[in-house]
Design an enzyme around this catalytic site. Sequence first.
Site, PDB file in Angstrom:
ATOM      1  CG  HIS A   1      -0.307   0.389   2.472  1.00 13.44           C
ATOM      2  ND1 HIS A   1       0.659  -0.770   2.868  1.00 13.44           N
ATOM      3  CD2 HIS A   1       0.092   1.198   3.188  1.00 13.44           C
ATOM      4  CE1 HIS A   1       0.832  -0.462   3.767  1.00 13.44           C
ATOM      5  NE2 HIS A   1       0.888   0.532   4.531  1.00 13.44           N
TER       6      HIS A   1
ATOM      7  CG  ASP B   1       1.919   4.733   4.821  1.00 12.33           C
ATOM      8  OD1 ASP B   1       0.886   3.867   5.327  1.00 12.33           O
ATOM      9  OD2 ASP B   1       3.092   5.225   4.823  1.00 12.33           O
TER      10      ASP B   1
ATOM     11  CG  HIS C   1       4.870   0.891   3.179  1.00  7.93           C
ATOM     12  ND1 HIS C   1       4.456   1.791   2.636  1.00  7.93           N
ATOM     13  CD2 HIS C   1       4.545   0.324   4.038  1.00  7.93           C
ATOM     14  CE1 HIS C   1       3.919   2.490   3.180  1.00  7.93           C
ATOM     15  NE2 HIS C   1       3.056   1.954   4.300  1.00  7.93           N
TER      16      HIS C   1
ATOM     17  NE  ARG D   1       2.199   5.849   9.745  1.00  8.17           N
ATOM     18  CZ  ARG D   1       1.119   5.530   8.457  1.00  8.17           C
ATOM     19  NH1 ARG D   1       0.851   4.105   7.828  1.00  8.17           N
ATOM     20  NH2 ARG D   1      -0.096   5.809   8.599  1.00  8.17           N
TER      21      ARG D   1
HETATM   22  C1  SIN Z   1       2.805   0.806   7.308  1.00  7.60           C
HETATM   23  O1  SIN Z   1       2.167   0.943   7.087  1.00  7.60           O
HETATM   24  O2  SIN Z   1       3.327   2.115   7.648  1.00  7.60           O
HETATM   25  C2  SIN Z   1       4.198   0.788   8.459  1.00  7.60           C
HETATM   26  C3  SIN Z   1       4.873  -0.305   7.919  1.00  7.60           C
HETATM   27  C4  SIN Z   1       6.061  -1.441   9.413  1.00  7.60           C
HETATM   28  O3  SIN Z   1       5.271  -1.376  10.671  1.00  7.60           O
HETATM   29  O4  SIN Z   1       6.693  -1.703   8.938  1.00  7.60           O
END
Ligand code: SIN
Length: 288
Positions: free
Chosen positions: A107, A109, A264, A279
């Site tokens: 996806h 973000d 990612h 994050r």
């Molecule tokens: C996310 O999708 O922002 C999380 C990625 C992760 O925890 O590696």
Amino acid sequence: MAQANPSVAYSRIQVEPASGALGAEIQGVDLARLDDATFEEIYDAWLANQVLFFRDQSLSPADQTAFASRFGELDVYPFIQPLPDFPHVIPIIKEKDTRMNFGGGWHSDMSYQARPVKATLLYGIQVPARGGDTLFANMIAAYEALSDGMKQMLDGLRGVFTAAKVHGAEGLYQNADHPMAKQKDSDREQARHLHPVVRTHPETGRKALFLDAPHVERFENMRISESEPLMSFLAEHATQHHFTTRFSWRPGSLAVWDNRCVQHYALNDYAGQRREMNRVTVKGDVPF
Ligand code: SIN
């Protein structure tokens, strides 16, 4: 991939490519004590490599917020409660006995927003001894590898983006056992926004595929059943191994990726181990 501006030689940072497809590790910097000239080099390397990795950092939520602010105005994540006193920092935690992870599918973000986010900065606090890596895929390379016929077909096509498939009443996360405190935002859950499935990067001018399966319901003016075959083809095409890189976390690692041209995927392969990350996201471009 080459530097965004190949005539610029980096004097303050070392850039070590992470794979043939995208990504680079940046060495020689302390992100908690950064001067503007060093940040300029980091930003140039970020545009060129699409995702950067830093090791052995020591970043409080305030430090991470300050570094993220250099990339632009910070966004607020709608569906998880942020850290106390840090409205832009969300915890991403998987306890030893949590089954589902957060972000466990390809996806971009918050692509479901009217302004999909520009950058994400993810910092590792506690990470599994093995497992819990994050995969990244280069959406510029994926677009460029399509045939001319497919590129023409995608030209002008828009996706109907929504958070409902993940965060809605019937969504993927409805019964998730994530330990983070959820926030309800029904309006944002249900909103639909149209975005081009091929977008031109506002800073590099390069075209990238912009279509992530968890956040796209269908193509504009098409039914879900009509959209699905092409969406599935593009999702598989875009995440082939040769478009990807993989990052193994250590405590103190930070990754910063460009959601405008990267997807990612957080791997869920560390049952019995705890993983805790912070994050921060940076607001996307206007006009989109
Ligand atoms: C996310 O999708 O922002 C999380 C990625 C992760 O925890 O590696």
